[in-house]
Write an enzyme that holds these catalytic residues in place. Structure first.
Site, PDB file in Angstrom:
ATOM      1  N   TYR A  69     -15.581  10.511  39.900  1.00 36.07           N
ATOM      2  CA  TYR A  69     -14.682  10.289  41.035  1.00 36.07           C
ATOM      3  C   TYR A  69     -15.210   9.140  41.909  1.00 36.07           C
ATOM      4  CZ  TYR A  69     -12.261  14.786  40.265  1.00 36.07           C
ATOM      5  OH  TYR A  69     -11.529  15.826  39.760  1.00 36.07           O
TER       6      TYR A  69
ATOM      7  N   ASP B  42     -14.992  20.392  38.599  1.00 41.08           N
ATOM      8  CA  ASP B  42     -13.537  20.523  38.721  1.00 41.08           C
ATOM      9  C   ASP B  42     -13.010  21.393  37.581  1.00 41.08           C
ATOM     10  OD1 ASP B  42     -10.908  19.910  39.637  1.00 41.08           O
ATOM     11  OD2 ASP B  42     -10.742  18.408  38.049  1.00 41.08           O
TER      12      ASP B  42
ATOM     13  N   ASP C 245     -20.594  21.868  27.667  1.00 42.89           N
ATOM     14  CA  ASP C 245     -19.733  22.514  26.657  1.00 42.89           C
ATOM     15  C   ASP C 245     -20.188  23.954  26.415  1.00 42.89           C
ATOM     16  OD1 ASP C 245     -22.031  21.345  25.605  1.00 42.89           O
ATOM     17  OD2 ASP C 245     -21.080  20.640  23.759  1.00 42.89           O
TER      18      ASP C 245
ATOM     19  N   ASP D 131     -11.688  25.676  37.516  1.00 42.34           N
ATOM     20  CA  ASP D 131     -10.380  26.209  37.078  1.00 42.34           C
ATOM     21  C   ASP D 131     -10.579  27.238  35.966  1.00 42.34           C
ATOM     22  OD1 ASP D 131      -9.144  24.443  38.872  1.00 42.34           O
ATOM     23  OD2 ASP D 131      -7.505  24.003  37.480  1.00 42.34           O
TER      24      ASP D 131
ATOM     25  N   LYS E 132     -24.591  17.047  30.787  1.00 39.50           N
ATOM     26  CA  LYS E 132     -24.390  16.591  29.411  1.00 39.50           C
ATOM     27  C   LYS E 132     -25.416  15.493  29.144  1.00 39.50           C
ATOM     28  CE  LYS E 132     -21.905  16.633  25.573  1.00 39.50           C
ATOM     29  NZ  LYS E 132     -21.764  17.791  24.663  1.00 39.50           N
TER      30      LYS E 132
HETATM   31  C1  IPM Z   1      -9.571  20.210  43.121  1.00 39.35           C
HETATM   32  C2  IPM Z   1      -8.406  19.372  42.716  1.00 39.35           C
HETATM   33  C3  IPM Z   1      -8.631  17.924  43.158  1.00 39.35           C
HETATM   34  C4  IPM Z   1      -9.845  17.400  42.418  1.00 39.35           C
HETATM   35  C5  IPM Z   1      -7.418  17.000  42.977  1.00 39.35           C
HETATM   36  C6  IPM Z   1      -6.208  17.541  43.701  1.00 39.35           C
HETATM   37  C7  IPM Z   1      -7.693  15.595  43.379  1.00 39.35           C
HETATM   38  O1  IPM Z   1      -8.177  19.482  41.353  1.00 39.35           O
HETATM   39  O2  IPM Z   1      -9.878  20.303  44.321  1.00 39.35           O
HETATM   40  O3  IPM Z   1     -10.203  20.822  42.245  1.00 39.35           O
HETATM   41  O4  IPM Z   1      -9.724  16.872  41.318  1.00 39.35           O
HETATM   42  O5  IPM Z   1     -10.932  17.522  42.966  1.00 39.35           O
HETATM   43 MG    MG Z   2      -9.374  20.972  40.403  1.00 38.03          MG
END
Ligand code: IPM
Ligand code: MG
Length: 327
Positions: free
Chosen positions: A120, A219, A195, A223, A164
């Site tokens: 990022y 990130d 991984d 999720d 990694k």
């Molecule tokens: C998160 C989201 C953000 C990220 C997006 C919305 C830019 O996915 O906070 O996890 O990638 O950090």
């Molecule tokens: Mg995210």
């Protein structure tokens, strides 16, 4: 932060389901006896459509003057030149640590994600035949995230550095610095390739406690952890700097269900609880967390969790529970 003056919070409900879940979180906060002075900001897609600006320099200056930010969700406008508001806020406020706790039947872990560099970095080029993104890892960036992770791991059990380094030189530096910090702080630690971590999170999530990792890995893994827990709608996060903070549910603006009154408010409520903890009001935070646990145990949930309740019903039940408990 400590002291008992009323904290001033920049309120950024945003777009989609953002305003609905923030409204719910504020109602639950109030029922839990939490007091804040909310300073609302209209930031996001709606504002961008009207004025061409999603977040102005004046907004940033005003936000920096307040104690912290409570953020709902923002839809990214369809403009290639546009930079995500959330990413701008993280960078401008130097919120380098993204703390994401996941607690459920099978797991009890915290992902500590570096929030300002890695993939990022924003150092990118795109041409017809080739595009590049620089994966920036610095000693300073790695050290400060490792320190935040060690602070947490010290109060818990252990730290796992996720990387990694068998492929990426940048992660050799990240791993080295994380190990140095953990050793210096006397924090029990191990490490795992990303991984393998993605696999093990699913097959034996109980093996993890505090994970520290780089931006994109964090990130993705967060999720995944939310999926194991059962819904993105349950999960909260704190974006922390040295003395600034932004709290947000980890879900997005979910335009498909916006306005239907069915969004799960728990991620936003838990984010608000994390905020109260950071603001030095642990008792308010605990009351909110306990109420959420009660709602989950009794099946007082929205449809994403298999429940049959609307956002408003869950909110009212939580508020009633908190009001009853205080008598
Ligand atoms: C998160 C989201 C953000 C990220 C997006 C919305 C830019 O996915 O906070 O996890 O990638 O950090
Ligand atoms: Mg995210």
């Amino acid at each position: 932060m400590s002291g008992k003056r009323t904290p001033k919070v920049a309120l950024v409900p945003g777009d989609g389901i953002g305003p609905e879940v923030i409204e719910s979180a504020l109602a639950v906060l109030q029922a839990a006896g939490g007091e804040i002075e909310a300073v609302p900001f209209e930031v996001g897609l709606g504002r961008w459509k009207r004025t061409g600006t999603a977040l102005s320099e004046e907004d940033l200056i005003a936000i920096k003057d307040l104690d912290c930010v409570l953020f709902g969700a923002i839809t990214t406008p369809p403009d290639p030149a546009y930079k995500s508001v959330l990413l701008r806020l993280r960078k401008e406020l130097d919120l380098y640590a993204n703390i994401r706790p996941f607690k459920g039947q099978r797991l009890n872990l915290v992902i500590v994600r570096e929030n300002t560099e890695g993939l990022y970095s924003g150092i990118e080029t795109i041409e017809d035949e080739e595009a590049r993104t620089v994966r920036l890892i610095t000693r300073r960036g790695s050290r400060r995230i490792a320190e935040k992770a060690c602070d947490l791991a010290k109060e818990r059990q252990k730290l796992t550095v996720v990387h990694k380094s068998n492929v990426l030189k940048s992660d050799r530096l990240f791993l080295k610095v994380c190990r140095e910090v953990a050793l210096k702080r006397g924090v029990p630690h191990d490490d795992m390739y990303v991984d393998a971590a993605a696999y093990n999170l699913i097959v034996r999530p109980e093996a993890f406690d505090v994970l520290v990792t780089t931006n994109l890995f964090g990130d993705i893994l967060s999720d995944e952890a939310a999926g194991i827990l059962g819904s993105l709608g349950l999960c909260a996060s704190a974006n922390l700097g040295d003395d600034r903070a932004l709290f947000e549910p980890i879900h997005g603006s979910a335009p498909d269900i916006a306005g239907k009154g069915i969004a799960n408010p728990i991620g936003a409520i838990r984010s608000t609880a994390m905020m109260m903890q950071w603001l030095g009001r642990p008792e308010v935070s605990q009351r909110m967390e306990d109420a959420v646990s009660w709602a989950l145990q009794t099946g007082m949930t929205t449809t994403d969790l298999g429940g049959s309740y609307a956002t408003r019903e869950v909110t009212e039940a939580l508020a009633l529970r908190l009001t009853d408990m205080s008598h």
